[in-house]
Motif scaffolding. Sequence first.
Motif, PDB file in Angstrom:
ATOM      1  N   LEU A   1      -5.488 -11.053  -9.470  1.00 21.33           N
ATOM      2  CA  LEU A   1      -6.361 -11.183  -8.308  1.00 21.33           C
ATOM      3  C   LEU A   1      -6.590  -9.863  -7.579  1.00 21.33           C
ATOM      4  O   LEU A   1      -7.408  -9.810  -6.658  1.00 21.33           O
ATOM      5  CB  LEU A   1      -5.776 -12.210  -7.334  1.00 21.33           C
ATOM      6  CG  LEU A   1      -5.588 -13.618  -7.889  1.00 21.33           C
ATOM      7  CD1 LEU A   1      -5.021 -14.532  -6.827  1.00 21.33           C
ATOM      8  CD2 LEU A   1      -6.902 -14.175  -8.420  1.00 21.33           C
ATOM      9  N   ILE A   2      -5.884  -8.818  -7.964  1.00 21.60           N
ATOM     10  CA  ILE A   2      -6.002  -7.555  -7.227  1.00 21.60           C
ATOM     11  C   ILE A   2      -6.289  -6.385  -8.149  1.00 21.60           C
ATOM     12  O   ILE A   2      -5.923  -5.246  -7.844  1.00 21.60           O
ATOM     13  CB  ILE A   2      -4.725  -7.283  -6.394  1.00 21.60           C
ATOM     14  CG1 ILE A   2      -3.479  -7.272  -7.283  1.00 21.60           C
ATOM     15  CG2 ILE A   2      -4.577  -8.302  -5.268  1.00 21.60           C
ATOM     16  CD1 ILE A   2      -2.238  -6.748  -6.565  1.00 21.60           C
TER      17      ILE A   2
ATOM     18  N   SER B   1       0.841  -1.197   0.000  1.00 21.39           N
ATOM     19  CA  SER B   1       0.000   0.000   0.000  1.00 21.39           C
ATOM     20  C   SER B   1       0.873   1.242   0.000  1.00 21.39           C
ATOM     21  O   SER B   1       1.995   1.240   0.534  1.00 21.39           O
ATOM     22  CB  SER B   1      -0.910   0.001   1.235  1.00 21.39           C
ATOM     23  OG  SER B   1      -0.140   0.275   2.397  1.00 21.39           O
ATOM     24  N   PRO B   2       0.391   2.348  -0.575  1.00 19.75           N
ATOM     25  CA  PRO B   2       1.153   3.602  -0.525  1.00 19.75           C
ATOM     26  C   PRO B   2       1.452   4.038   0.908  1.00 19.75           C
ATOM     27  O   PRO B   2       2.532   4.582   1.181  1.00 19.75           O
ATOM     28  CB  PRO B   2       0.229   4.598  -1.235  1.00 19.75           C
ATOM     29  CG  PRO B   2      -0.590   3.744  -2.173  1.00 19.75           C
ATOM     30  CD  PRO B   2      -0.817   2.463  -1.421  1.00 19.75           C
ATOM     31  N   ALA B   3       0.512   3.783   1.837  1.00 19.26           N
ATOM     32  CA  ALA B   3       0.725   4.168   3.232  1.00 19.26           C
ATOM     33  C   ALA B   3       1.899   3.413   3.836  1.00 19.26           C
ATOM     34  O   ALA B   3       2.713   3.990   4.573  1.00 19.26           O
ATOM     35  CB  ALA B   3      -0.541   3.912   4.045  1.00 19.26           C
ATOM     36  N   TYR B   4       2.004   2.127   3.515  1.00 21.21           N
ATOM     37  CA  TYR B   4       3.135   1.347   4.028  1.00 21.21           C
ATOM     38  C   TYR B   4       4.454   1.864   3.457  1.00 21.21           C
ATOM     39  O   TYR B   4       5.433   2.062   4.182  1.00 21.21           O
ATOM     40  CB  TYR B   4       2.974  -0.138   3.699  1.00 21.21           C
ATOM     41  CG  TYR B   4       4.217  -0.935   4.026  1.00 21.21           C
ATOM     42  CD1 TYR B   4       4.467  -1.356   5.319  1.00 21.21           C
ATOM     43  CD2 TYR B   4       5.171  -1.210   3.037  1.00 21.21           C
ATOM     44  CE1 TYR B   4       5.641  -2.039   5.630  1.00 21.21           C
ATOM     45  CE2 TYR B   4       6.342  -1.898   3.339  1.00 21.21           C
ATOM     46  CZ  TYR B   4       6.570  -2.305   4.637  1.00 21.21           C
ATOM     47  OH  TYR B   4       7.733  -2.972   4.940  1.00 21.21           O
ATOM     48  N   LEU B   5       4.498   2.080   2.150  1.00 18.23           N
ATOM     49  CA  LEU B   5       5.738   2.487   1.498  1.00 18.23           C
ATOM     50  C   LEU B   5       6.201   3.869   1.963  1.00 18.23           C
ATOM     51  O   LEU B   5       7.400   4.154   1.980  1.00 18.23           O
ATOM     52  CB  LEU B   5       5.551   2.479  -0.013  1.00 18.23           C
ATOM     53  CG  LEU B   5       5.324   1.088  -0.636  1.00 18.23           C
ATOM     54  CD1 LEU B   5       4.979   1.218  -2.109  1.00 18.23           C
ATOM     55  CD2 LEU B   5       6.550   0.203  -0.437  1.00 18.23           C
ATOM     56  N   LYS B   6       5.258   4.716   2.372  1.00 25.41           N
ATOM     57  CA  LYS B   6       5.609   6.070   2.792  1.00 25.41           C
ATOM     58  C   LYS B   6       6.499   6.055   4.027  1.00 25.41           C
ATOM     59  O   LYS B   6       7.377   6.916   4.182  1.00 25.41           O
ATOM     60  CB  LYS B   6       4.335   6.874   3.062  1.00 25.41           C
ATOM     61  CG  LYS B   6       4.563   8.343   3.331  1.00 25.41           C
ATOM     62  CD  LYS B   6       3.240   9.072   3.507  1.00 25.41           C
ATOM     63  CE  LYS B   6       2.421   9.050   2.227  1.00 25.41           C
ATOM     64  NZ  LYS B   6       1.184   9.864   2.361  1.00 25.41           N
ATOM     65  N   GLN B   7       6.299   5.057   4.903  1.00 23.34           N
ATOM     66  CA  GLN B   7       7.071   5.035   6.144  1.00 23.34           C
ATOM     67  C   GLN B   7       8.090   3.894   6.194  1.00 23.34           C
ATOM     68  O   GLN B   7       8.736   3.676   7.217  1.00 23.34           O
ATOM     69  CB  GLN B   7       6.109   4.911   7.336  1.00 23.34           C
ATOM     70  CG  GLN B   7       5.076   3.785   7.230  1.00 23.34           C
ATOM     71  CD  GLN B   7       5.617   2.413   7.563  1.00 23.34           C
ATOM     72  OE1 GLN B   7       6.400   2.285   8.503  1.00 23.34           O
ATOM     73  NE2 GLN B   7       5.232   1.398   6.802  1.00 23.34           N
ATOM     74  N   ALA B   8       8.250   3.168   5.079  1.00 22.89           N
ATOM     75  CA  ALA B   8       9.106   1.981   5.067  1.00 22.89           C
ATOM     76  C   ALA B   8      10.523   2.316   4.604  1.00 22.89           C
ATOM     77  O   ALA B   8      10.791   3.389   4.053  1.00 22.89           O
ATOM     78  CB  ALA B   8       8.502   0.911   4.160  1.00 22.89           C
ATOM     79  N   ALA B   9      11.417   1.354   4.819  1.00 20.18           N
ATOM     80  CA  ALA B   9      12.802   1.486   4.364  1.00 20.18           C
ATOM     81  C   ALA B   9      12.854   1.449   2.842  1.00 20.18           C
ATOM     82  O   ALA B   9      11.865   1.131   2.165  1.00 20.18           O
ATOM     83  CB  ALA B   9      13.644   0.352   4.968  1.00 20.18           C
ATOM     84  N   LYS B  10      14.023   1.748   2.278  1.00 13.21           N
ATOM     85  CA  LYS B  10      14.172   1.731   0.830  1.00 13.21           C
ATOM     86  C   LYS B  10      13.898   0.327   0.301  1.00 13.21           C
ATOM     87  O   LYS B  10      14.109  -0.687   0.974  1.00 13.21           O
ATOM     88  CB  LYS B  10      15.575   2.181   0.419  1.00 13.21           C
ATOM     89  CG  LYS B  10      16.667   1.166   0.766  1.00 13.21           C
ATOM     90  CD  LYS B  10      17.989   1.555   0.126  1.00 13.21           C
ATOM     91  CE  LYS B  10      19.038   0.466   0.389  1.00 13.21           C
ATOM     92  NZ  LYS B  10      20.310   0.726  -0.309  1.00 13.21           N
ATOM     93  N   LEU B  11      13.422   0.259  -0.938  1.00 15.58           N
ATOM     94  CA  LEU B  11      13.113  -1.027  -1.566  1.00 15.58           C
ATOM     95  C   LEU B  11      13.464  -0.912  -3.047  1.00 15.58           C
ATOM     96  O   LEU B  11      12.637  -0.544  -3.869  1.00 15.58           O
ATOM     97  CB  LEU B  11      11.642  -1.378  -1.377  1.00 15.58           C
ATOM     98  CG  LEU B  11      11.184  -2.747  -1.886  1.00 15.58           C
ATOM     99  CD1 LEU B  11      12.025  -3.861  -1.287  1.00 15.58           C
ATOM    100  CD2 LEU B  11       9.717  -2.978  -1.594  1.00 15.58           C
TER     101      LEU B  11
ATOM    102  N   ARG C   1      -6.637  -0.567  -9.330  1.00 17.55           N
ATOM    103  CA  ARG C   1      -7.354   0.570  -9.934  1.00 17.55           C
ATOM    104  C   ARG C   1      -7.653   1.652  -8.900  1.00 17.55           C
ATOM    105  O   ARG C   1      -7.649   2.839  -9.223  1.00 17.55           O
ATOM    106  CB  ARG C   1      -8.646   0.077 -10.593  1.00 17.55           C
ATOM    107  CG  ARG C   1      -8.423  -0.663 -11.902  1.00 17.55           C
ATOM    108  CD  ARG C   1      -9.724  -0.828 -12.663  1.00 17.55           C
ATOM    109  NE  ARG C   1     -10.621  -1.743 -11.990  1.00 17.55           N
ATOM    110  CZ  ARG C   1     -10.681  -3.051 -12.218  1.00 17.55           C
ATOM    111  NH1 ARG C   1      -9.886  -3.596 -13.122  1.00 17.55           N
ATOM    112  NH2 ARG C   1     -11.535  -3.818 -11.571  1.00 17.55           N
ATOM    113  N   ALA C   2      -7.925   1.225  -7.657  1.00 17.50           N
ATOM    114  CA  ALA C   2      -8.236   2.183  -6.594  1.00 17.50           C
ATOM    115  C   ALA C   2      -6.974   2.715  -5.910  1.00 17.50           C
ATOM    116  O   ALA C   2      -7.082   3.510  -4.960  1.00 17.50           O
ATOM    117  CB  ALA C   2      -9.143   1.516  -5.556  1.00 17.50           C
ATOM    118  N   SER C   3      -5.802   2.297  -6.377  1.00 15.59           N
ATOM    119  CA  SER C   3      -4.514   2.690  -5.794  1.00 15.59           C
ATOM    120  C   SER C   3      -4.392   2.299  -4.326  1.00 15.59           C
ATOM    121  O   SER C   3      -3.642   2.933  -3.560  1.00 15.59           O
ATOM    122  CB  SER C   3      -4.281   4.206  -5.954  1.00 15.59           C
ATOM    123  OG  SER C   3      -4.197   4.539  -7.319  1.00 15.59           O
ATOM    124  N   GLN C   4      -5.132   1.263  -3.932  1.00 14.60           N
ATOM    125  CA  GLN C   4      -4.951   0.715  -2.584  1.00 14.60           C
ATOM    126  C   GLN C   4      -3.639  -0.055  -2.494  1.00 14.60           C
ATOM    127  O   GLN C   4      -3.032  -0.133  -1.425  1.00 14.60           O
ATOM    128  CB  GLN C   4      -6.114  -0.206  -2.218  1.00 14.60           C
ATOM    129  CG  GLN C   4      -7.446   0.489  -2.049  1.00 14.60           C
ATOM    130  CD  GLN C   4      -8.556  -0.511  -1.784  1.00 14.60           C
ATOM    131  OE1 GLN C   4      -9.028  -1.209  -2.688  1.00 14.60           O
ATOM    132  NE2 GLN C   4      -8.971  -0.592  -0.541  1.00 14.60           N
TER     133      GLN C   4
END
Length: 219
Positions: free
Chosen positions: A142-143, A65-75, A148-151
């Motif tokens: 499957l997603i 999710s964008p919310a997870y990536l916003k606060q996560a380490a580099k990937l 499409r909803a950018s979830q």
Amino acid sequence: QRYLLPLLPKLKQLFPEIVIDINLDDRVVDLIELGIDIALRVGELPDSSLVARRIGTKSWSCFASPAYLKQAAKLEVPSDLAAHQCLIFRHQKLAMDCWHFRSPNGEIETQHIVASSSTDDGRTLVELACMGMGIIRVDPMLIQPELRASQLVPVLAKWQHTDPAPIHLVCLGKDARSRAVNEVWQYLSEHLSQALAAVESDTNRSSVMRHNTYLLEVE
């Protein structure tokens, strides 16, 4: 659940006397022993007396999710996953904790994933990822609504899964089928393959668009 279930109302309209008993267990079971008429299986099939029809292809990619990536380490590369929360599919006989990648130059890399959470239900994995619980590896087919909803958004997009797996519809031989089973087999063979082909085409188109957008942003 996403592609089979929507076909069942029309099937019941065509054959209202047919009784449908659906088992969503992910184990590979003996159809004859358990009295199962038709099954969906992913992966190469062993030699057997079953009739199989290939209806699609399953692939895997990583998403979060964008919310997870916003606060996560580099990937940026698969080895970075060691510093991330990862969600895996697991049941009694299978743990999908080895993620294989093909690098942009064709080299194969395998990462053993230490899961922060696991479940034996695919939809639960998707829901956890949408809630910002971590990274999942799943078939993009499957997603589609979540994409499409950018979830959920792709991560490690340049690192593809090594090999897709065939999806087969399997059934007992024609002489061993009842008329009801044969009608359901014919119906699913046609309509489920069409549904999977349509979404696979949309997925490939979306992947190209995302890749082109990425290149434009970089340049």
